[in-house]
Design an enzyme around this catalytic site. Structure first.
Site, PDB file in Angstrom:
ATOM      1  N   ASP A  69       0.846  -1.193   0.000  1.00  0.00           N
ATOM      2  CA  ASP A  69       0.000   0.000   0.000  1.00  0.00           C
ATOM      3  C   ASP A  69       0.881   1.243   0.000  1.00  0.00           C
ATOM      4  OD1 ASP A  69       0.834  -0.568   2.584  1.00  0.00           O
ATOM      5  OD2 ASP A  69      -1.172  -0.954   3.339  1.00  0.00           O
ATOM      6  N   GLU A 128      -6.236   3.168   3.303  1.00  0.00           N
ATOM      7  CA  GLU A 128      -6.794   3.648   4.561  1.00  0.00           C
ATOM      8  C   GLU A 128      -8.251   4.097   4.477  1.00  0.00           C
ATOM      9  OE1 GLU A 128      -5.499   3.456   7.419  1.00  0.00           O
ATOM     10  OE2 GLU A 128      -3.336   3.251   7.146  1.00  0.00           O
TER      11      GLU A 128
END
EC number: 3.5.1.47
Length: 376
Positions: A69, A128
């Site tokens: 990520d 997120e």
């Protein structure tokens, strides 16, 4: 040879939130293009602010993927580091700068020669806040190079450097956002019989949903139902016309999430009917499914790292936090594991500062694991 510590510190200074990782993408591309130049078996493409790097094998029978990520958090950094965030109100407080650095280190090692099987590096934005993994998959970004196996890691502050941790089941819980609105009839506090109190109904609901965990959920599986916000009324002598609740469901399997959502909805509708109110239940799981490791692949990974002389591989319990890697694991078999970074501050804390020694300690062993997978 890449200076991975310098790279990590550069990434740490430019955190960007989901789908706004333009500077991060540009920096990563500059490194990736340098590593991959004059390598005809490598293809690079972008998706929004993400990046895919495909290493074609010479006799491929499968595609193995590594996912990292990219995004930061809307947090003002308080570490006091010389290389602290330069972006006001933004911070890599979840270790995604470490994740990207590890991925670049692995890429550098694996581009040296063409392997038998295909290898795909996924630099994924928006973990997120926007379930970027789900968006990436559903957009078709992976279709051309759809992996057969996928692996990822996540930093863990409470584990020492040199320790990896995983299990053969669920590593992260699935999360589901819950919004419930009860609508009744407002009125004067002195005349409750002329009104229909939404606040009382909401209070009954908050109490009753606790029985989902105690009476509907298998105790071995576990679940959490928490309402952190209840807003109703404006003053002490007016009966509330509307009550708004905002909460979360956390479960270790997708089936348990579905059951919990079903029971919560039934309870809300039942209470509304008994009080003569209207109710609206909004459930948003998005791409934050449980991170359910494939048992066979997890067993292979755990066994491999337990043979290492430099890594301490331990088996761990699930965490009730969420991770959008769970969506990809619902489509492709794979494994996620923890990387110990030994810092006293937890994930998402303004002072969270991972020990960079974790990069050098773990990278050779993870590289060896991937090499074994793409050469067998």
């Amino acid at each position: 040879m890449l200076d991975l510590i310098a790279i990590r510190r550069q990434l740490h200074q430019i955190p960007e939130i989901g789908l706004e990782e333009y500077q991060t993408q540009a920096f990563l591309l500059s490194v990736i293009e340098q590593l991959c130049q004059d390598k005809p078996f490598i293809q690079i493409k972008t998706w929004k602010t993400g990046i895919l790097v495909f290493l074609k094998g010479y006799a491929p029978e499968k595609t193995v993927a590594w996912r990292s990520d990219m995004d930061g958090l809307p947090i003002t950094e308080e570490t006091g580091l010389a290389f602290a965030s330069k972006h006001q109100g933004r911070m890599h407080a979840c270790g995604h700068d470490i994740h990207m650095t590890m991925a670049l280190g692995l890429l550098e090692a694996l581009v040296e020669k063409q392997s038998k099987h295909n290898m795909l590096f996924i630099f994924q934005p928006a973990e997120e806040n926007e379930a970027g993994g789900m968006l990436m998959y559903q957009s078709g970004a992976l279709d051309e190079w759809m992996p057969d196996e996928v692996y990822a890691l996540h930093v863990r502050p409470d584990l020492p450097v040199g320790t990896l941790a995983s299990n053969r089941a669920t590593l992260f819980a699935g999360t589901c956002e819950v919004k419930v609105s009860f609508k009744g009839k407002g009125g004067h506090a002195a005349f409750p019989h002329h009104a229909n109190d939404a606040l009382v109904a909401a209070s009954y609901f908050v109490t009753q949903v606790q029985t989902i965990v105690s009476r509907n959920v298998d105790p071995i599986e576990g679940a959490v139902v928490t309402f952190g916000s209840l807003h109703a009324g404006t003053t002490n002598n007016v009966i509330s016309q509307e009550a708004l609740l905002h909460g979360t469901i956390r479960t270790l399997t997708h089936d348990m999430s579905q059951l919990t959502q079903k029971r919560l909805t039934e309870m809300a509708e039942g209470i509304a009917k008994s009080f003569g109110l209207e109710v609206d239940v909004h459930l948003k799981q998005g791409g934050y499914l449980p991170v359910e490791n494939n048992p066979e692949l997890a067993d292979e990974l755990i066994s491999f790292f337990k043979e290492s002389d430099t890594i301490n591989m331990i088996e761990c319990l699930p965490a009730m936090t969420g991770e959008d890697f769970g969506f990809l694991l619902s489509k492709v078999k794979g494994v996620m594991f923890w990387l110990g970074v030994d810092t006293p501050y937890p994930l998402h804390h303004a002072k969270m500062s991972p020990d960079e020694g974790a990069i050098k300690q773990a990278l050779p062993e993870i590289k060896a694991f991937l090499e074994e997978n793409i050469e067998d």
